[in-house]
Design an enzyme around this catalytic site. Sequence first.
Site, PDB file in Angstrom:
ATOM      1  N   HIS A  50      34.025  43.685  30.332  1.00 18.07           N
ATOM      2  CA  HIS A  50      34.015  42.830  31.517  1.00 18.07           C
ATOM      3  C   HIS A  50      35.060  43.281  32.539  1.00 18.07           C
ATOM      4  O   HIS A  50      34.744  43.491  33.725  1.00 18.07           O
ATOM      5  CB  HIS A  50      34.296  41.380  31.102  1.00 18.07           C
ATOM      6  CG  HIS A  50      34.262  40.401  32.227  1.00 18.07           C
ATOM      7  ND1 HIS A  50      33.127  39.697  32.561  1.00 18.07           N
ATOM      8  CD2 HIS A  50      35.213  40.013  33.113  1.00 18.07           C
ATOM      9  CE1 HIS A  50      33.383  38.921  33.608  1.00 18.07           C
ATOM     10  NE2 HIS A  50      34.653  39.093  33.950  1.00 18.07           N
ATOM     11  N   GLU A  51      36.289  43.451  32.088  1.00 18.10           N
ATOM     12  CA  GLU A  51      37.362  43.842  32.996  1.00 18.10           C
ATOM     13  C   GLU A  51      37.198  45.276  33.482  1.00 18.10           C
ATOM     14  O   GLU A  51      37.603  45.610  34.604  1.00 18.10           O
ATOM     15  CB  GLU A  51      38.726  43.659  32.322  1.00 18.10           C
ATOM     16  CG  GLU A  51      39.037  42.232  31.894  1.00 18.10           C
ATOM     17  CD  GLU A  51      38.981  41.235  33.036  1.00 18.10           C
ATOM     18  OE1 GLU A  51      39.185  41.645  34.204  1.00 18.10           O
ATOM     19  OE2 GLU A  51      38.729  40.048  32.776  1.00 18.10           O
ATOM     20  N   HIS A 104      35.168  45.185  36.672  1.00 11.43           N
ATOM     21  CA  HIS A 104      35.994  44.881  37.841  1.00 11.43           C
ATOM     22  C   HIS A 104      36.849  46.085  38.239  1.00 11.43           C
ATOM     23  O   HIS A 104      36.917  46.464  39.412  1.00 11.43           O
ATOM     24  CB  HIS A 104      36.942  43.710  37.542  1.00 11.43           C
ATOM     25  CG  HIS A 104      36.251  42.396  37.316  1.00 11.43           C
ATOM     26  ND1 HIS A 104      35.249  41.928  38.133  1.00 11.43           N
ATOM     27  CD2 HIS A 104      36.438  41.431  36.375  1.00 11.43           C
ATOM     28  CE1 HIS A 104      34.841  40.742  37.701  1.00 11.43           C
ATOM     29  NE2 HIS A 104      35.551  40.426  36.640  1.00 11.43           N
TER      30      HIS A 104
END
Length: 335
Positions: free
Chosen positions: A18-19, A22
């Site tokens: 997920h990170e 980003h």
Amino acid sequence: MATALVAIIVFGILVLIHELGHFTVAKLVGIKVHEFAIGMGPKLIQVKKGETSYSIRALPLGGYVRMEGEDEKSDDLRSFNNKSVLARISVIFAGPFMNFVLAIALFSIIFYSIGAPTTRIQEVMDQSPAQTAGIQSGDIIYSINGEKMDTWQNIIDTIGKSQDNSIHITIVRNGDKIEKTVKPTRDIETNRATIGIKTTIEKSIGASIRNGFVAIKAITTGILGFLKGLITRESNAAAEIMGPVGIINLVGQVARTGWIDVVNLTAVLSVNLGLMNLLPIPALDGSRILFLLVEMLRGKPVDPEKEGMIHLIGFGLLITLMLFVTYQDILKLFS
């Protein structure tokens, strides 16, 4: 101990992917990233490379990418708030998007490992509607009622929705398309409409990926149905919502049954994480995207301090909810 280790690995993979979404898009659009962190709380390990610090923190729940100007005003040309709205939306959306990518990859691995059901018929049951209509083993179901069938799940769902009415099936046999009309019967055990056929299981990369998409669609539909049920009070939140303690317990249970079940649970959790983060709840990615869409429509940003306060309040409410759910999980363990 083994349960905790597996749980940490599962949570770590979900947060990392997920990170990483980003982080990667932020770097691609030229945003200055101060820190890429996995976990929360005190730092255990930190390595600095260039302008970015990479850290692993003590609590294996969550993570973050700290970007210049994300939650505060900044005059730096490479700050988050100085990039275009589309660039910022891309950065925020990339996190949940990567969770869906991870889920597709994991489901594809599972389906390839165990074999994916295809649209080719392996067996036709004796005295079944399919046999009566002249369908044979080896036939490929091309379409039902004019709708092209790409997966076995499509076939099951389409036949199941037929309400026992006759259906028109196009099969492919030796390269030729043949039209058949079949009247389904109702299976006594499942109470679903059926025509009495079994699928062929094949190890196909293409079929595995397609079935991965089908699995994600089914999970997403289920989650949205549950959320709708919360609004209409048809869903039991106390019984069905699970926090970190409940998930760790669930991971421990599936870890005893084999790696495929662990991978399957990881994929399901990844879809949940991706979808929930897209909801317009303050402090989550969906809310940030909503503020950016408002900025796009207004032609000017919402006051960063006001937006930050809304996210802070939302974060506090989420923490309160997580503590309540964790308390419920602990009660369930000892009940």
